[in-house]
Scaffold this active site. Structure first.
Site, short mmCIF file in Angstrom:
data_model
loop_
_atom_site.label_atom_id
_atom_site.label_comp_id
_atom_site.label_asym_id
_atom_site.label_seq_id
_atom_site.Cartn_x
_atom_site.Cartn_y
_atom_site.Cartn_z
N GLY A 230 45.48 37.93 -27.02
CA GLY A 230 45.56 36.52 -27.87
C GLY A 230 44.23 36.63 -28.83
O GLY A 230 43.30 37.46 -28.31
N ALA B 6 40.48 42.09 -25.13
CA ALA B 6 40.24 42.76 -26.63
C ALA B 6 38.59 42.82 -26.64
O ALA B 6 38.24 43.89 -27.12
CB ALA B 6 40.65 41.48 -27.54
N GLN C 138 41.68 34.76 -28.37
CA GLN C 138 40.24 34.62 -27.51
C GLN C 138 40.46 35.39 -26.44
O GLN C 138 39.94 34.96 -25.28
CB GLN C 138 40.10 33.01 -27.24
N SER C 139 40.92 36.54 -26.69
CA SER C 139 41.03 37.56 -25.49
C SER C 139 39.76 38.40 -24.79
O SER C 139 38.97 38.81 -25.65
CB SER C 139 41.99 38.75 -25.76
N ASN C 140 39.52 38.10 -23.63
CA ASN C 140 38.62 38.89 -22.80
C ASN C 140 38.89 40.50 -22.81
O ASN C 140 37.85 41.41 -22.97
CB ASN C 140 38.44 38.47 -21.58
#
Ligand SMILES: Cc1ncc(COP(=O)(O)O)c(C=O)c1O
Length: 337
Positions: free
Chosen positions: A70, A76, A72-74
């Site tokens: 997503g 990523a 707001q991915s951690n």
């Protein structure tokens, strides 16, 4: 088992008591395992997992890594930082997920992805949509210009070893503190974190109840079946007798859809911030804390037990919820801590 691990984090992460929160909730003794401090561009649980996954990517000779999640991915953000350390190009196919239909705010994790120079491709899709085709198309672009991309569509089983390691740290640190851990509570989603913990405690012969609070990426049944599959395949990796595994997988549901910041979750974030000076996020760690508080208040975790709350990170996402969190923090009564 042959492992191609790369070292990227800083371990052991601290384990320390949350004295004020324990007192406020009238027991149990709550300790926090600070996996928000693992390293990799503001830390988080995925650092431990990525160390095992990217080891294989490097061995295969890839010079580009294509990952998805997503916006707001951690995951990523941490894979971007890891790729930078290892000298390979980070490419992210990010699904608009909780920001579907609204304008995208370039803050939180997304801002950090850009700071680290990831090649970000934003696609209008839900967190549950299959985006393998889009990932392969980006990989083809890189292949056409002479690169060797590795595409990570879902997390490989080897990632469970990250939280196997964490369970061993918890065992050592709790022994030094002179306490027996009864419960471990943390945010759960794709499954490798909870699976690794279950495997690690089982392998050490420890009866620790591991409870994952569902982030809502998958429904409860799907989450459990993913965790079960990671546990079964992980047990084969480490040659663990399946008889030693617990018969149930504990996943607590009811804290909102993915990215949905419910009232209980916001309350848990504010309480932890004000009592302990520790920042949790609305997508993962805040949900886990809301679940822990409910289990204590409903008597499912008794006042004499020892609980380890794993702070799995996610802190940058706080900034993506700034308006909501600011308004709520300003509206609290003066009697609030
Ligand atoms: C902050 C945070 N906590 C917990 C999780 C859940 O981890 P897992 O996917 O291993 O269940 C994630 C997953 O992205 C995360 O970013």
């Amino acid at each position: 088992m042959k492992v191609n691990k790369v070292n990227l984090g800083f371990y052991p992460t601290p384990l320390h008591p949350m004295t004020n929160l324990s007192r406020h909730l009238k027991g149990p003794r709550i300790y926090v395992k600070r996996d928000d401090l693992t390293g990799l561009a503001l830390g988080g649980n995925k650092t431990r997992i990525i160390e095992y996954i990217l080891g294989d990517v490097i061995r295969m000779g890839a010079d580009v890594v294509v990952a998805t999640s997503g916006i707001q991915s951690n995951w990523a953000r941490q894979i971007t930082a890891a790729a930078r350390i290892l000298g390979i190009k980070p490419v992210l196919v990010l699904r608009t997920a909780q920001f579907k239909g609204t304008s995208i705010d370039y803050t939180g994790n997304l801002l950090l992805d850009y700071l680290m120079g990831a090649d970000v491709r934003i696609i209008e899709a839900s967190i549950r949509d299959n985006v393998v085709r889009e990932m392969q198309a980006v990989a083809d672009e890189y292949r056409a210009s002479g690169h060797t991309p590795a595409v990570i569509t879902d997390e490989p089983v080897i990632g469970v070893m990250g939280y196997y390691d964490c369970s061993q740290e918890i065992i050592e640190q709790s022994a030094r503190l002179g306490m027996e851990v009864d419960y471990v509570v943390h945010a759960t989603s794709g499954g490798p974190t909870q699976a690794g913990l279950v495997l690690g405690f089982a392998a050490a012969g420890k009866e620790v109840k591991v409870i994952g609070v569902n982030s809502g990426v998958y429904d409860g049944a799907t989450t459990i079946s993913r965790i079960r599959s990671f546990i079964e395949k992980g047990a084969e990796l480490i040659n663990l007798d399946k008889e030693k595994l617990p018969s149930t997988i504990d996943v607590l549901d009811g804290y909102g859809d993915y990215g949905e910041a419910t009232k209980e979750v916001i309350d848990a974030i504010l309480l932890t911030a004000r009592l302990e000076g520790i920042i949790l996020d609305p997508v993962y760690s805040g949900k886990a804390m809301a679940g822990l508080i409910d289990m204590i208040q409903q008597g499912q975790i008794d006042a004499h037990s020892n609980v380890v709350f794993i702070h799995t990170g996610g802190v940058p996402a706080v900034f993506a919820y700034k308006d909501l969190l600011f308004k709520k923090s300003q509206s609290l009564p003066s009697s609030y801590p």
